[in-house]
Design an enzyme around this catalytic site. Structure first.
Site, short mmCIF file in Angstrom:
data_model
loop_
_atom_site.label_atom_id
_atom_site.label_comp_id
_atom_site.label_asym_id
_atom_site.label_seq_id
_atom_site.Cartn_x
_atom_site.Cartn_y
_atom_site.Cartn_z
N HIS A 64 -4.32 -0.88 -5.98
CA HIS A 64 -4.51 -0.06 -7.19
C HIS A 64 -5.95 0.45 -7.31
CE1 HIS A 64 -1.16 -2.71 -9.16
NE2 HIS A 64 -0.61 -1.61 -8.66
N GLU A 67 -3.82 8.48 -10.96
CA GLU A 67 -4.11 8.29 -9.53
C GLU A 67 -3.97 9.60 -8.75
OE1 GLU A 67 -2.53 4.00 -8.44
OE2 GLU A 67 -1.42 4.84 -10.11
N ASN A 94 2.86 11.31 -2.45
CA ASN A 94 2.97 9.85 -2.38
C ASN A 94 4.32 9.56 -1.72
OD1 ASN A 94 3.16 7.12 -2.74
ND2 ASN A 94 2.78 7.16 -4.95
N ARG A 135 7.33 -9.94 -9.31
CA ARG A 135 6.50 -10.72 -8.37
C ARG A 135 5.90 -11.92 -9.08
NH1 ARG A 135 3.00 -5.74 -6.22
NH2 ARG A 135 4.67 -4.33 -6.75
N ARG A 183 -1.46 9.57 -0.68
CA ARG A 183 -1.77 8.19 -1.05
C ARG A 183 -1.41 7.30 0.14
NH1 ARG A 183 1.89 3.94 -4.13
NH2 ARG A 183 0.35 2.30 -4.33
#
Ligand code: AMP
Length: 404
Positions: A180, A385, A7, A241, A91
């Site tokens: 996601h 993941e 990643n 956020r 990823r």
């Protein structure tokens, strides 16, 4: 087969090395501060102590070389030779409309990921650096890419289109993509296994609540709507956020505060959410502690965060005209019993019979936090993941070998 999962970010890189025979992790680690003289390389070989080194690493090719050196190191390594690695899986955040599943890396795939730089300027260029760095170090090893957006490509136009001039979609591909995806897909499958029912029959709302947060309506195993949009800014309130706001706030704030577009963008991405309301931090642990100590701003931040999540879950139950289970995952979802309890108490009208004791129990395993007869089940499922990336990479390589 041994698969290395990467990643790659712009200044950091995480990795996990899998033995696919039993899906065990042989080692994991990370390189931080790439581009600096004092970059930090960490490897955690399974069953051996963690090793950390500080050294100059100015770009990703050197970072990957260092990772490979550590993997085959005579003392803390886990392989004898780099040639034991059969494939690398990456990823990639944005696959746009081009990728609805994972693919092997080809020149055309690389060109397409590049074409998508505009849609994910902070992520896709960094992933490309990772792909090139692996190519430079292991030119013979096949690579695969697994996209955060791919799982959501099943969304119908009614949920992926924005009600703005259609020309913007046609010219610039402005639409909801969602993120996601590997996590939402993984926990959906795990939920079906846990419930002992076919995924095709289930209506799920999966809540990936970490630093970034999104929830997805998964109907019959397919994503039919998700809270993040063209970018990961839309939807739920997050650590830093804003999530959903009136878009008119952007030009209004620019005019009133004399801010540039990039300053407002930064405000909404980095200085909003839990951090902005609590004035304490973006980490749910800090918020919970401050709440306990009586801090009113922290309490308001928590209530807004929970309220917005609960509204999304309710709206997705309506979108699917039913609901069998809610799944909590990721940093906050897996660990904050406080948040799960608040959400579930406020959704009792759906027929949730909450189990306070199961909710409070800390467990790394999948578990239900509702009572056995509950009409809607609520599950806590740790996400993985990296495992999805390793599995997809493995599957693509097996397929390719079959075809050849
Ligand atoms: P992730 O992005 O999935 O790695 O999630 C990271 C976030 O999980 C952190 O910023 C924290 O807000 C949250 N988190 C981690 N551990 C806990 C915990 N024990 N209780 C509440 N929140 C936690």
């Amino acid at each position: 087969m041994i698969v290395l999962v990467i990643n790659a970010g712009s200044s950091s890189l995480k990795f996990q090395l899998y033995q696919m025979k039993d899906e065990s992790v042989l080692a994991k680690g990370r390189v931080e501060r790439i581009g600096m003289e004092s970059a930090i390389v960490t490897i955690e070989p399974t069953g051996k102590p963690e090793v950390r080194e500080v050294r100059e690493i100015l770009e990703h090719t050197t970072a990957i070389r260092k990772v490979l050196d550590m993997i085959v190191h005579p003392e803390h390594g886990v392989l004898k030779s780099v040639s034991e690695i059969d494939a690398v899986g990456h990823r990639v955040v944005h696959g746009g409309e081009s990728f609805s599943s994972s693919v092997l890396v080809t020149e055309e795939v690389k060109r397409e990921i590049k074409r998508l730089f505009d849609l994910a300027p902070l992520h896709n260029p960094a992933h490309m650096l990772g792909i090139h760095a692996v190519e430079a170090n292991m030119p013979e090893v096949p690579q695969a890419v697994v996209f955060d957006t791919a799982f959501h490509q099943t969304m119908p136009p009614v949920s992926y289109l924005y009600p703005i001039p259609m020309v913007l979609y046609k010219k610039h591909k402005i639409r909801r993509y969602g993120f996601h995806g590997t996590s939402h897909a993984y926990v959906s499958e795990q939920a079906a296994k846990f419930l002992g029912r076919p995924l095709e029959e289930l209506k799920l709302v999966t809540c990936h609540i970490g630093n970034g947060a999104s929830c997805t309506a998964v109907d019959g195993g397919k994503s039919i709507d998700t809270s993040m949009g063209m970018t990961p800014l839309e939807g739920l309130m997050m650590g830093t956020r804003s999530g959903d706001i009136d878009p008119a706030i952007v030009p209004f704030t620019m005019a009133k505060e004399d801010l540039t577009l990039s300053e407002v963008n930064s405000m909404l991405n980095k200085h909003s959410g839990l951090l902005a309301i609590s004035n304490i931090g973006s980490d749910m642990r800090e918020i919970a502690e401050a709440m306990e100590a009586g801090d009113r701003n922290a309490a308001l931040a928590f209530e807004m965060y929970e309220y917005r999540l609960r509204k999304y879950i309710g709206s997705y139950a309506a979108a699917m005209n039913g609901l069998d289970a809610i799944v909590f995952t990721a940093g906050v979802g897996e660990n904050s019993a406080l948040l799960r309890a608040a959400v579930c108490r406020g959704l009792s009208f759906l027929g949730i019979e909450f189990d306070e004791e199961a909710n409070a129990r800390r467990s790394p395993d999948d578990r239900a936090i509702t009572k056995p007869g509950s009409r809607v089940q609520v599950l806590v499922i740790p996400t993985n993941e990296e495992l999805v990336i390793a599995r997809d990479t493995y599957g693509l390589i097996l397929n390719r070998n079959d075809v050849e």
